[in-house]
Write an enzyme that holds these catalytic residues in place. Structure first.
Site, short mmCIF file in Angstrom:
data_model
loop_
_atom_site.label_atom_id
_atom_site.label_comp_id
_atom_site.label_asym_id
_atom_site.label_seq_id
_atom_site.Cartn_x
_atom_site.Cartn_y
_atom_site.Cartn_z
N LYS A 96 1.35 -1.38 -0.21
CA LYS A 96 0.47 -0.71 0.40
C LYS A 96 1.19 1.14 -0.10
O LYS A 96 1.30 1.78 1.36
CB LYS A 96 -0.88 -0.23 1.05
CG LYS A 96 -1.99 1.17 0.91
CD LYS A 96 -3.22 0.59 2.33
CE LYS A 96 -4.02 1.91 2.47
NZ LYS A 96 -4.48 2.22 1.21
N1 PMP Z 1 -7.58 -1.50 -2.96
C1 PMP Z 1 -6.81 0.12 -3.61
C2 PMP Z 1 -6.34 0.18 -4.04
C3 PMP Z 1 -7.59 0.10 -1.90
O1 PMP Z 1 -6.81 1.71 -1.74
C4 PMP Z 1 -8.13 -0.32 -1.02
C5 PMP Z 1 -8.29 0.58 -0.03
N2 PMP Z 1 -7.22 0.49 1.20
C6 PMP Z 1 -8.36 -1.68 -0.89
C7 PMP Z 1 -8.48 -2.50 -2.63
C8 PMP Z 1 -9.00 -1.73 -0.47
O2 PMP Z 1 -8.23 -2.20 0.86
P1 PMP Z 1 -9.35 -2.18 2.19
O3 PMP Z 1 -10.29 -3.83 2.62
O4 PMP Z 1 -7.29 -3.38 3.02
O5 PMP Z 1 -9.08 -0.68 2.60
#
Ligand code: PMP
Length: 291
Positions: A159
């Site tokens: 991330k």
């Molecule tokens: N894909 C992307 C590109 C994101 O930014 C997010 C948000 N963090 C997600 C998927 C979903 O991740 P999460 O469920 O861990 O928030």
């Protein structure tokens, strides 16, 4: 009432080990994280004062940094405690939680082996956006021009701030065209995810979702899979080509911010009717995060 920009608010932000007054949480313009994208972050939500899956987020935060070849100088336990302390200091119960880590200013070139790693945690009020009736109307998604990169081209599983360049560009284009968000394909032209959320489809009562091998395997995605299993809903993780979307009945996106949000239309080419499976998972997710 206009909402003040993020740098002109009051409260406390945790910076490198201690709480600082909100407006003092600054970085210098000559920071590696800003110039070279050596920056990772998390997006989390607290419900009733408790951060949902805090530990998983802290673990991913540390893993994202490792992928970018740096180490966050705090343990998972220390990060969890810091997030809780920041929530408490700001007297927030239902809020967004944003940890961020970046390389500092010691080296301003591509190589930055000896940089100091900075870590900050901010929290702000961000209630769930829609009631279920509004949610069940479904949002509209554009189809992005940019694709999720090949894992050999970018650190796809982190991330990392740099990966969001194509998300911001795609989301701007989507909003200009009247869509809420954009669906991104992957580097091979298969359905991948949205700019900040994962995607699921429903057909004959079964869930279908792309294999998360070149985009973020969201913590919400994994939660939804777990909730579906507990409800006896079959899950099929597989390659999904865009044309196949014509045969799906329901579609929803999910993420920390989006929670579980049904989709009614993709690119004006594919339409869906938010139905029983989406509704069941919205309700189950709501129960889970508030448990
Ligand atoms: N894909 C992307 C590109 C994101 O930014 C997010 C948000 N963090 C997600 C998927 C979903 O991740 P999460 O469920 O861990 O928030």
């Amino acid at each position: 009432m206009s909402i003040p920009p993020f740098d002109q608010r009051d409260g406390f932000i945790w910076v490198n080990g201690a709480l600082a007054p909100w407006r003092d949480a600054k970085l210098h313009v000559l920071s590696h994280g800003l110039h070279y994208g050596s920056c990772v972050f998390e997006g989390e939500r607290a419900y009733g004062g408790k951060i949902f899956k805090s530990r998983e987020h802290s673990e991913r935060f540390k893993r994202s940094a490792e992928i970018l070849d740096f180490e966050i100088p705090y343990s998972v336990e220390e990060l969890d405690a810091a997030k809780d302390a920041t929530l408490k200091a700001n007297n927030l119960k239902n809020s967004y939680v944003r940890p961020v880590a970046w390389r500092g200013s010691e080296m301003m070139a591509v190589a930055a082996q000896n940089s100091t790693i900075h870590v900050a945690i901010a929290v702000w009020d961000w209630p769930s956006m829609f009631d279920i009736a509004t949610k069940m109307k479904g949002i509209k998604l554009d189809i992005a021009e940019y694709r999720r990169p090949d894992p050999q081209t970018a650190p796809s599983m982190a991330k990392a701030a740099g990966l969001y360049m194509i998300c911001t560009i795609s989301k701007h284009r989507a909003e200009r065209r009247g869509y809420a968000d954009a669906l991104m394909l992957d580097w091979q032209g298969r359905v991948a995810e949205c700019t900040g959320a994962n995607v699921f489809f429903v057909k004959d009562g079964k869930l279908h979702t792309p294999i998360a091998d070149c985009f973020l395997d969201g913590i919400t995605r994994r939660t939804v899979i777990d909730l579906a299993k507990r409800q006896g809903i079959e899950l099929i993780e597989r390659r999904i080509m865009p044309e196949e979307m014509a045969s799906f009945e329901e579609c929803f996106i999910c993420g920390t911010g989006a929670e579980v949000t049904p989709v009614a239309d993709i690119g004006g080419q594919y339409s869906f009717t938010p139905g029983a499976v989406s509704r069941a998972l919205i309700e189950a997710y709501d129960k889970e995060v508030n448990a």
